[in-house]
Design a protein around this motif. Structure first.
Motif, PDB file in Angstrom:
ATOM      1  N   GLY A   9      56.367 114.937 116.807  1.00  0.00           N
ATOM      2  CA  GLY A   9      55.760 115.214 118.107  1.00  0.00           C
ATOM      3  C   GLY A   9      54.264 114.937 118.117  1.00  0.00           C
ATOM      4  N   LEU A  10      53.582 115.348 117.063  1.00  0.00           N
ATOM      5  CA  LEU A  10      52.146 115.093 116.965  1.00  0.00           C
ATOM      6  C   LEU A  10      51.864 113.596 116.864  1.00  0.00           C
ATOM      7  CD1 LEU A  10      51.125 117.944 114.489  1.00  0.00           C
ATOM      8  CD2 LEU A  10      50.652 117.852 116.946  1.00  0.00           C
ATOM      9  N   GLU A  11      52.680 112.899 116.095  1.00  0.00           N
ATOM     10  CA  GLU A  11      52.490 111.450 115.959  1.00  0.00           C
ATOM     11  C   GLU A  11      52.760 110.727 117.281  1.00  0.00           C
ATOM     12  OE1 GLU A  11      55.040 110.426 112.712  1.00  0.00           O
ATOM     13  OE2 GLU A  11      53.491 110.803 111.200  1.00  0.00           O
ATOM     14  N   ALA A  12      53.640 111.298 118.107  1.00  0.00           N
ATOM     15  CA  ALA A  12      53.936 110.691 119.407  1.00  0.00           C
ATOM     16  C   ALA A  12      52.808 110.909 120.406  1.00  0.00           C
ATOM     17  CB  ALA A  12      55.245 111.257 119.969  1.00  0.00           C
ATOM     18  N   GLY A  13      51.916 111.870 120.103  1.00  0.00           N
ATOM     19  CA  GLY A  13      50.781 112.081 120.993  1.00  0.00           C
ATOM     20  C   GLY A  13      50.553 113.507 121.452  1.00  0.00           C
ATOM     21  N   ALA A  14      51.374 114.470 120.985  1.00  0.00           N
ATOM     22  CA  ALA A  14      51.136 115.870 121.346  1.00  0.00           C
ATOM     23  C   ALA A  14      49.808 116.323 120.742  1.00  0.00           C
ATOM     24  CB  ALA A  14      52.279 116.751 120.852  1.00  0.00           C
ATOM     25  N   ASP A  15      49.119 117.216 121.423  1.00  0.00           N
ATOM     26  CA  ASP A  15      47.807 117.679 120.965  1.00  0.00           C
ATOM     27  C   ASP A  15      47.904 118.871 120.015  1.00  0.00           C
ATOM     28  OD1 ASP A  15      45.759 116.096 122.696  1.00  0.00           O
ATOM     29  OD2 ASP A  15      47.311 116.729 124.093  1.00  0.00           O
ATOM     30  N   ASP A  16      48.906 119.696 120.194  1.00  0.00           N
ATOM     31  CA  ASP A  16      49.034 120.902 119.376  1.00  0.00           C
ATOM     32  C   ASP A  16      50.472 121.385 119.491  1.00  0.00           C
ATOM     33  OD1 ASP A  16      48.363 123.002 117.734  1.00  0.00           O
ATOM     34  OD2 ASP A  16      46.972 123.957 119.147  1.00  0.00           O
ATOM     35  N   TYR A  17      50.813 122.435 118.745  1.00  0.00           N
ATOM     36  CA  TYR A  17      52.166 122.971 118.844  1.00  0.00           C
ATOM     37  C   TYR A  17      52.173 124.463 118.557  1.00  0.00           C
ATOM     38  CZ  TYR A  17      52.812 123.608 113.797  1.00  0.00           C
ATOM     39  OH  TYR A  17      52.705 124.045 112.508  1.00  0.00           O
ATOM     40  N   VAL A  18      53.196 125.134 119.044  1.00  0.00           N
ATOM     41  CA  VAL A  18      53.448 126.531 118.716  1.00  0.00           C
ATOM     42  C   VAL A  18      54.909 126.637 118.305  1.00  0.00           C
ATOM     43  CG1 VAL A  18      51.698 127.474 120.274  1.00  0.00           C
ATOM     44  CG2 VAL A  18      54.019 127.100 121.105  1.00  0.00           C
ATOM     45  N   THR A  19      55.210 127.673 117.527  1.00  0.00           N
ATOM     46  CA  THR A  19      56.587 127.874 117.077  1.00  0.00           C
ATOM     47  C   THR A  19      57.199 129.083 117.770  1.00  0.00           C
ATOM     48  OG1 THR A  19      55.778 129.154 115.176  1.00  0.00           O
ATOM     49  CG2 THR A  19      56.215 126.811 114.830  1.00  0.00           C
ATOM     50  N   LYS A  20      58.498 129.015 117.976  1.00  0.00           N
ATOM     51  CA  LYS A  20      59.230 130.151 118.545  1.00  0.00           C
ATOM     52  C   LYS A  20      59.481 131.186 117.434  1.00  0.00           C
ATOM     53  CE  LYS A  20      61.854 127.178 121.712  1.00  0.00           C
ATOM     54  NZ  LYS A  20      63.204 126.681 122.051  1.00  0.00           N
ATOM     55  N   PRO A  21      59.463 132.469 117.779  1.00  0.00           N
ATOM     56  CA  PRO A  21      59.059 133.046 119.068  1.00  0.00           C
ATOM     57  C   PRO A  21      57.535 133.064 119.194  1.00  0.00           C
ATOM     58  CG  PRO A  21      59.612 134.792 117.541  1.00  0.00           C
ATOM     59  CD  PRO A  21      59.905 133.507 116.819  1.00  0.00           C
ATOM     60  N   PHE A  22      57.038 133.009 120.411  1.00  0.00           N
ATOM     61  CA  PHE A  22      55.595 133.008 120.626  1.00  0.00           C
ATOM     62  C   PHE A  22      55.253 134.054 121.683  1.00  0.00           C
ATOM     63  CE2 PHE A  22      57.625 129.665 123.124  1.00  0.00           C
ATOM     64  CZ  PHE A  22      57.305 130.054 124.421  1.00  0.00           C
ATOM     65  N   ARG A  23      54.010 134.515 121.667  1.00  0.00           N
ATOM     66  CA  ARG A  23      53.532 135.464 122.665  1.00  0.00           C
ATOM     67  C   ARG A  23      52.896 134.695 123.819  1.00  0.00           C
ATOM     68  NH1 ARG A  23      51.278 137.780 118.122  1.00  0.00           N
ATOM     69  NH2 ARG A  23      49.147 137.437 118.911  1.00  0.00           N
ATOM     70  N   SER A  24      53.116 135.158 125.012  1.00  0.00           N
ATOM     71  CA  SER A  24      52.631 134.452 126.197  1.00  0.00           C
ATOM     72  C   SER A  24      51.120 134.330 126.209  1.00  0.00           C
ATOM     73  CB  SER A  24      53.089 135.183 127.465  1.00  0.00           C
ATOM     74  OG  SER A  24      54.497 135.178 127.554  1.00  0.00           O
ATOM     75  N   ASN A  25      50.402 135.383 125.740  1.00  0.00           N
ATOM     76  CA  ASN A  25      48.943 135.306 125.757  1.00  0.00           C
ATOM     77  C   ASN A  25      48.424 134.275 124.769  1.00  0.00           C
ATOM     78  OD1 ASN A  25      49.769 136.911 123.604  1.00  0.00           O
ATOM     79  ND2 ASN A  25      47.894 138.129 123.612  1.00  0.00           N
ATOM     80  N   VAL A  26      49.138 134.096 123.641  1.00  0.00           N
ATOM     81  CA  VAL A  26      48.763 133.066 122.675  1.00  0.00           C
ATOM     82  C   VAL A  26      49.011 131.684 123.277  1.00  0.00           C
ATOM     83  CG1 VAL A  26      49.304 132.051 120.421  1.00  0.00           C
ATOM     84  CG2 VAL A  26      49.142 134.535 120.676  1.00  0.00           C
ATOM     85  N   LEU A  27      50.147 131.519 123.926  1.00  0.00           N
ATOM     86  CA  LEU A  27      50.470 130.245 124.578  1.00  0.00           C
ATOM     87  C   LEU A  27      49.415 129.903 125.631  1.00  0.00           C
ATOM     88  CD1 LEU A  27      52.733 128.048 124.662  1.00  0.00           C
ATOM     89  CD2 LEU A  27      53.715 129.315 126.574  1.00  0.00           C
ATOM     90  N   ALA A  28      49.032 130.884 126.429  1.00  0.00           N
ATOM     91  CA  ALA A  28      48.030 130.659 127.466  1.00  0.00           C
ATOM     92  C   ALA A  28      46.677 130.300 126.855  1.00  0.00           C
ATOM     93  CB  ALA A  28      47.886 131.904 128.342  1.00  0.00           C
ATOM     94  N   ALA A  29      46.321 130.960 125.746  1.00  0.00           N
ATOM     95  CA  ALA A  29      45.043 130.666 125.087  1.00  0.00           C
ATOM     96  C   ALA A  29      45.027 129.239 124.554  1.00  0.00           C
ATOM     97  CB  ALA A  29      44.805 131.663 123.953  1.00  0.00           C
ATOM     98  N   ARG A  30      46.150 128.809 123.960  1.00  0.00           N
ATOM     99  CA  ARG A  30      46.240 127.429 123.465  1.00  0.00           C
ATOM    100  C   ARG A  30      46.108 126.436 124.623  1.00  0.00           C
ATOM    101  NH1 ARG A  30      49.136 126.762 118.590  1.00  0.00           N
ATOM    102  NH2 ARG A  30      48.631 128.500 117.217  1.00  0.00           N
TER     103      ARG A  30
END
Length: 232
Positions: free
Chosen positions: A97-118
């Protein structure tokens, strides 16, 4: 007179699990995002083409069109920030995914506030990709025949304009700030990705690899055990 409120950032959430998609959409909406949701990669790509957004969140595993292929298709036409979601331990998918052009990633399970901060960190970097109003004196860095125009947000090699993402631009800005000086992966995570805590340094490695493919592999040197430096 008071200023009108800033518009809500528009985010496309792509997730085939109904529960996760709904929960993520509701949480992000409560945190100040305008959310469009899609259940598969094909419909997400169609939605993106019809209505541009400020950021994309996509799962790796999707029906119709997987997250890696979706990312690659979006990158053909846009530098919009892309945050990839993967199941914990799916290292191969993350790198793809990163090689295809994604800027960053998160892994499941994740917290919504962390996702929003990213997301907000990615969009702050993307804002750097918008050239400001013209100024009399330009801030241009030159390293050999590589030039980084910080005012125009442009990168050229031997006069040829390159297409790079906001994250790649931030990475190059950090490297060219001190040519010949080794920057650690941890410091790059801190300065480029706004990580205030320890993050996955593979994100740095993959983006350096992508940047090398665009500006020339010989320009960025790996100092084993330390980090990277741009050749003077």
């Amino acid at each position: 007179m008071s200023q009108p409120p800033a518009p809500e950032p528009r985010v496309l959430v792509v997730e085939d699990d109904d529960v996760i998609r709904e929960a993520t959409s509701v949480s992000l909406s409560r945190l100040g995002f305008a959310v469009t949701a899609a259940a598969d990669g094909a419909s997400a790509l169609n939605s993106f083409r019809q209505e541009p957004v400020d950021a994309v969140i996509t799962d790796v595993m999707l029906p119709e069109l997987d997250g890696v292929s979706l990312t690659r298709a979006i990158r053909e036409r846009s530098t919009v920030p892309i945050l990839m979601i993967s199941a914990r331990g799916d290292d191969i998918d993350v790198i793809a995914g990163l090689e295809a052009g994604a800027d960053d990633y998160v892994t499941k399970p994740f917290r919504s506030n962390v996702l929003a901060a990213r997301l907000r960190a990615l969009m702050r970097r993307a804002a750097l990709g918008t050239p400001p109003d013209p100024v009399p004196v330009r801030d241009i860095r030159t390293v050999g025949d590589l030039t980084v125009d910080l005012d125009a947000r442009e990168v050229r090699v031997a006069g040829t304009l390159l297409s790079i993402t906001p994250t790649e631009l931030r990475l190059l800005i950090e490297l060219t700030a001190a040519p010949g000086v080794v920057l650690s992966r941890e410091s790059l995570l801190r300065e480029v990705w706004d990580y205030a805590w320890g993050g996955d340094t593979r994100v740095v490695d993959v983006h350096v690899q992508r940047l090398r493919a665009k500006i020339g592999a010989e320009r960025i040197v790996t100092v084993r055990g330390f980090g990277y430096k741009i050749v003077r």
